[in-house]
Design an enzyme around this catalytic site. Structure first.
Site, PDB file in Angstrom:
ATOM      1  N   THR A  88     -16.092  -0.663 -21.125  1.00 16.71           N
ATOM      2  CA  THR A  88     -14.957  -0.028 -20.434  1.00 16.71           C
ATOM      3  C   THR A  88     -14.240  -1.025 -19.532  1.00 16.71           C
ATOM      4  OG1 THR A  88     -16.118   2.064 -20.525  1.00 16.71           O
ATOM      5  CG2 THR A  88     -14.368   1.894 -18.887  1.00 16.71           C
ATOM      6  N   ASP A  92      -5.322  -4.923  -7.891  1.00 17.10           N
ATOM      7  CA  ASP A  92      -6.566  -4.781  -7.118  1.00 17.10           C
ATOM      8  C   ASP A  92      -7.189  -3.410  -7.407  1.00 17.10           C
ATOM      9  OD1 ASP A  92      -8.543  -4.900  -5.156  1.00 17.10           O
ATOM     10  OD2 ASP A  92      -7.174  -4.403  -3.528  1.00 17.10           O
ATOM     11  N   LEU A  93      -7.758  -3.278  -8.621  1.00 19.18           N
ATOM     12  CA  LEU A  93      -8.341  -1.987  -8.991  1.00 19.18           C
ATOM     13  C   LEU A  93      -9.870  -2.039  -8.977  1.00 19.18           C
ATOM     14  CD1 LEU A  93      -5.850  -0.822 -11.782  1.00 19.18           C
ATOM     15  CD2 LEU A  93      -5.852  -0.284  -9.344  1.00 19.18           C
ATOM     16  N   LYS A  94     -10.446  -3.190  -8.695  1.00 18.07           N
ATOM     17  CA  LYS A  94     -11.903  -3.327  -8.519  1.00 18.07           C
ATOM     18  C   LYS A  94     -12.676  -2.558  -9.586  1.00 18.07           C
ATOM     19  CE  LYS A  94     -11.547  -3.793  -3.459  1.00 18.07           C
ATOM     20  NZ  LYS A  94     -10.155  -3.295  -3.190  1.00 18.07           N
ATOM     21  N   GLY A 144      -1.047  -7.245   4.612  1.00 21.25           N
ATOM     22  CA  GLY A 144      -0.306  -5.998   4.407  1.00 21.25           C
ATOM     23  C   GLY A 144       0.610  -5.676   5.567  1.00 21.25           C
ATOM     24  N   ARG A 145       0.118  -4.832   6.477  1.00 21.84           N
ATOM     25  CA  ARG A 145       0.971  -4.268   7.518  1.00 21.84           C
ATOM     26  C   ARG A 145       1.717  -5.256   8.406  1.00 21.84           C
ATOM     27  NH1 ARG A 145      -3.794  -0.251   8.828  1.00 21.84           N
ATOM     28  NH2 ARG A 145      -4.805  -2.103   7.948  1.00 21.84           N
ATOM     29  N   HIS A 173     -15.362  -1.233 -12.084  1.00 20.62           N
ATOM     30  CA  HIS A 173     -16.828  -1.153 -12.000  1.00 20.62           C
ATOM     31  C   HIS A 173     -17.262  -0.045 -12.948  1.00 20.62           C
ATOM     32  CE1 HIS A 173     -20.590  -0.689  -9.173  1.00 20.62           C
ATOM     33  NE2 HIS A 173     -20.892  -1.053 -10.402  1.00 20.62           N
ATOM     34  N   ASP A 174     -17.762  -0.436 -14.121  1.00 16.17           N
ATOM     35  CA  ASP A 174     -18.118   0.575 -15.126  1.00 16.17           C
ATOM     36  C   ASP A 174     -18.997  -0.117 -16.159  1.00 16.17           C
ATOM     37  OD1 ASP A 174     -17.972   2.871 -16.906  1.00 16.17           O
ATOM     38  OD2 ASP A 174     -16.113   3.414 -15.887  1.00 16.17           O
ATOM     39  N   ILE A 175     -19.271   0.532 -17.275  1.00 14.22           N
ATOM     40  CA  ILE A 175     -20.062  -0.137 -18.304  1.00 14.22           C
ATOM     41  C   ILE A 175     -19.243  -1.299 -18.881  1.00 14.22           C
ATOM     42  CG2 ILE A 175     -21.466   1.900 -18.851  1.00 14.22           C
ATOM     43  CD1 ILE A 175     -19.698   2.322 -21.325  1.00 14.22           C
ATOM     44  N   PRO A 176     -19.953  -2.314 -19.430  1.00 13.64           N
ATOM     45  CA  PRO A 176     -19.241  -3.525 -19.843  1.00 13.64           C
ATOM     46  C   PRO A 176     -18.050  -3.272 -20.764  1.00 13.64           C
ATOM     47  CG  PRO A 176     -21.603  -3.932 -19.858  1.00 13.64           C
ATOM     48  CD  PRO A 176     -21.428  -2.459 -19.561  1.00 13.64           C
ATOM     49  N   LYS A 212       0.219  -7.460  -4.041  1.00 15.15           N
ATOM     50  CA  LYS A 212      -1.059  -6.811  -4.394  1.00 15.15           C
ATOM     51  C   LYS A 212      -0.818  -5.323  -4.566  1.00 15.15           C
ATOM     52  CE  LYS A 212      -4.585  -5.664  -1.494  1.00 15.15           C
ATOM     53  NZ  LYS A 212      -5.223  -4.380  -1.846  1.00 15.15           N
ATOM     54  N   THR A 256     -16.479  -5.007   2.593  1.00 15.50           N
ATOM     55  CA  THR A 256     -16.629  -5.369   4.010  1.00 15.50           C
ATOM     56  C   THR A 256     -16.786  -4.130   4.884  1.00 15.50           C
ATOM     57  OG1 THR A 256     -14.247  -5.518   4.143  1.00 15.50           O
ATOM     58  CG2 THR A 256     -15.435  -7.588   3.889  1.00 15.50           C
ATOM     59  N   ASP A 295       0.809  -1.214   0.000  1.00 14.39           N
ATOM     60  CA  ASP A 295       0.000   0.000   0.000  1.00 14.39           C
ATOM     61  C   ASP A 295       0.843   1.266   0.000  1.00 14.39           C
ATOM     62  OD1 ASP A 295      -2.481  -1.265  -0.258  1.00 14.39           O
ATOM     63  OD2 ASP A 295      -2.504  -1.784   1.856  1.00 14.39           O
TER      64      ASP A 295
HETATM   65  O1  C5P Z   1      -2.446  -4.008   6.132  1.00 18.13           O
HETATM   66  P1  C5P Z   1      -3.592  -4.962   5.930  1.00 18.13           P
HETATM   67  O2  C5P Z   1      -3.207  -6.414   6.099  1.00 18.13           O
HETATM   68  O3  C5P Z   1      -4.799  -4.571   6.734  1.00 18.13           O
HETATM   69  O4  C5P Z   1      -3.950  -4.780   4.393  1.00 18.13           O
HETATM   70  C1  C5P Z   1      -5.027  -5.442   3.831  1.00 18.13           C
HETATM   71  C2  C5P Z   1      -5.179  -5.048   2.383  1.00 18.13           C
HETATM   72  O5  C5P Z   1      -6.379  -5.636   1.895  1.00 18.13           O
HETATM   73  C3  C5P Z   1      -5.307  -3.550   2.137  1.00 18.13           C
HETATM   74  O6  C5P Z   1      -4.753  -3.300   0.839  1.00 18.13           O
HETATM   75  C4  C5P Z   1      -6.788  -3.330   2.145  1.00 18.13           C
HETATM   76  O7  C5P Z   1      -7.177  -2.234   1.382  1.00 18.13           O
HETATM   77  C5  C5P Z   1      -7.290  -4.610   1.497  1.00 18.13           C
HETATM   78  N1  C5P Z   1      -8.664  -4.990   1.833  1.00 18.13           N
HETATM   79  C6  C5P Z   1      -9.093  -5.171   3.135  1.00 18.13           C
HETATM   80  N2  C5P Z   1     -10.382  -5.530   3.390  1.00 18.13           N
HETATM   81  C7  C5P Z   1     -11.220  -5.719   2.383  1.00 18.13           C
HETATM   82  C8  C5P Z   1     -10.808  -5.556   1.066  1.00 18.13           C
HETATM   83  C9  C5P Z   1      -9.500  -5.182   0.832  1.00 18.13           C
HETATM   84  O8  C5P Z   1      -8.319  -5.016   4.064  1.00 18.13           O
HETATM   85  N3  C5P Z   1     -12.437  -6.112   2.638  1.00 18.13           N
END
Ligand code: C5P
Length: 234
Positions: free
Chosen positions: A73, A64-66, A214-215, A68-71, A37, A123, A15
């Site tokens: 695009t 991980d760009l998720k 991540g962290r 969401h647009d018209i088909p 990611k 989430t 991130d």
């Molecule tokens: O640092 P951490 O382990 O919390 O990072 C989790 C990664 O997963 C981040 O990039 C966060 O945006 C992503 N993410 C999440 N929960 C979701 C969807 C994506 O933590 N429901």
């Protein structure tokens, strides 16, 4: 023949959004132990170069760009992601059947194609947030509905909380089915801003096929060692 690239057990969420930090983290991690990611923040600041740096070092990349647009695009964006040689791409299932099918067709289904998964309900959204946008059945029902739609459109799986992993795995079974779960914390590590966390072992036992972490890795004093410790505990 496999219908998409094989997936690493762990994707490290990169991130960071500055070049030197990204390069430093990539250099610290072992590409045989994880994928990377790259999400909206890093991609918006650094662009496709961030994907290239990771690919050059041999990391599989989850873009991980998720989308969401018209088909049309979304299909073009998926094709562009494929051209970046990534291993995993995602879209929002709430874009609907035609969007999902267009994404599926654009990505293709060969062993060299990225896997294609969908986000069902973010989430961060609770039942009250969903009600406010007209979804009155609640999150659980909506997650199931969108996951089934995702499967019907031929996608490979979903991103979801590890708590939903078992029911999602039932919809995406077998070697090609993918259930990718963030919110994972090794026992004893800081929860940060995550609320409902599970350990890596619990997530896999629940049916997760890849974990996004991540962290606990990127903020560790020695990220390479933190990754190795997590992998050793699986
Ligand atoms: O640092 P951490 O382990 O919390 O990072 C989790 C990664 O997963 C981040 O990039 C966060 O945006 C992503 N993410 C999440 N929960 C979701 C969807 C994506 O933590 N429901």
């Amino acid at each position: 023949m496999a219908r998409h690239r094989s997936q690493p057990r762990i994707y490290v969420a990169l991130d960071a959004a500055n070049e030197s930090r990204v390069r430093e983290l990539l250099a610290a991690l072992d590409p045989s132990l994880c994928g990377i990611k790259i999400g909206k923040e890093a991609f918006t600041v650094l662009g496709p170069r961030a994907v290239e740096w990771a690919r050059q070092l041999g990391f599989p990349v989850f873009l991980d760009l998720k989308f969401h647009d018209i088909p049309n695009t979304v299909a073009q964006a998926c094709r562009a992601a494929s051209d970046l040689d990534v291993a995993l791409v995602n879209v929002h299932a709430s874009g609907g059947r035609r969007m999902l099918e267009a994404a599926r067709e654009a990505i293709g289904a060969s062993e060299n194609a990225p896997a294609l998964i969908a986000v069902t309900v973010l989430t961060s959204m609770e039942d009250a947030d969903l009600a406010e946008i007209g979804v009155t059945d609640g999150a659980e029902v909506q997650v199931g509905r969108l996951a089934r739609l995702t499967a019907e459109a031929g996608l490979d799986g979903v991103v979801c909380s590890a708590r939903e992993a078992a029911s999602m795995r039932a919809i995406f079974p077998g070697e090609d089915g993918l259930v990718v779960t963030p919110g994972v914390r090794p026992a004893g590590s800081a929860r940060d801003d995550q609320r409902r966390v599970v350990t890596p072992t619990e997530a896999l036992a629940n049916g997760a096929t890849s974990l996004v972490i991540g962290r606990p890795i990127t903020a560790a004093a020695d990220p390479g060692r933190a990754l190795e410790t997590i992998v050793a505990g699986l």
